[in-house]
Scaffold this motif. Structure first.
Motif: not given
Length: 170
Positions: A133-156
């Motif tokens: 283990p080294s550094v904690p961070y937020l892994d921020c990413w996004s995806y577009e669902d089938g209806s075209g809506l973008t979802h943003r995600v932040a995983d610890a």
């Protein structure tokens, strides 16, 4: 199990057997980076069926705190096996070993990967494989669902690093 670099013709099978969430295929995005030379997209196969994949991002983790702490450290990203019944059968371990060989061949002194803080099973595997283990961070990413809506995600997450003693360190 056989592990190989992804080819364009593999994308159909990847999408069929390892579906991406959202409207855009994660496999196609990874393959585009692979084709551009900024990453290597690896696929694990059993009986001509894809059962796992990962990407070695040669430019490292996108999180600025990881880039600052580990400049020049490639990242193993998007490690996945499918279906879930294949967990604990060596798919992830095989992909990580293949990624490490590629990094050593390129002369990299280390390789890293992120693990979600709520995934102790994966963290235990990475520790067994020599990652620390080294550094904690937020892994921020996004995806577009089938209806075209973008979802943003932040995983610890925690970034874990394995340092190589030399190019022949296996």
């Amino acid at each position: 199990m056989r592990i190989s670099e992804c080819r364009e013709e593999d994308l159909v099978l990847l999408d069929e057997h390892m579906p991406s969430s959202g409207a855009t295929s994660h496999h196609a995005v990874r393959y585009a980076r692979h084709s551009a030379g900024t990453s290597t997209f690896l696929v694990a196969w059993r009986d001509q069926v894809p059962v796992g994949c990962c990407e070695v991002r040669w430019d490292g983790c996108a999180a600025p705190e990881i880039r600052a702490a580990h400049p020049g450290c490639p990242e193993i990203n998007g490690l996945a096996d499918w279906p879930g019944t294949l967990r604990s059968q060596g798919v992830g371990t095989g992909l990580i070993a293949a990624a490490e060989r590629l990094a050593r061949r390129r002369g990299c002194g280390c390789v890293g990967l992120g693990v979600e803080k709520n995934n102790p099973r994966a963290e235990a595997l990475y520790k067994r494989l020599g990652y620390r283990p080294s550094v904690p961070y937020l892994d921020c990413w996004s995806y577009e669902d089938g209806s075209g809506l973008t979802h943003r995600v932040a995983d610890a997450c925690i970034f874990m690093v394995k340092t190589f003693a030399g190019p022949e360190d296996d």
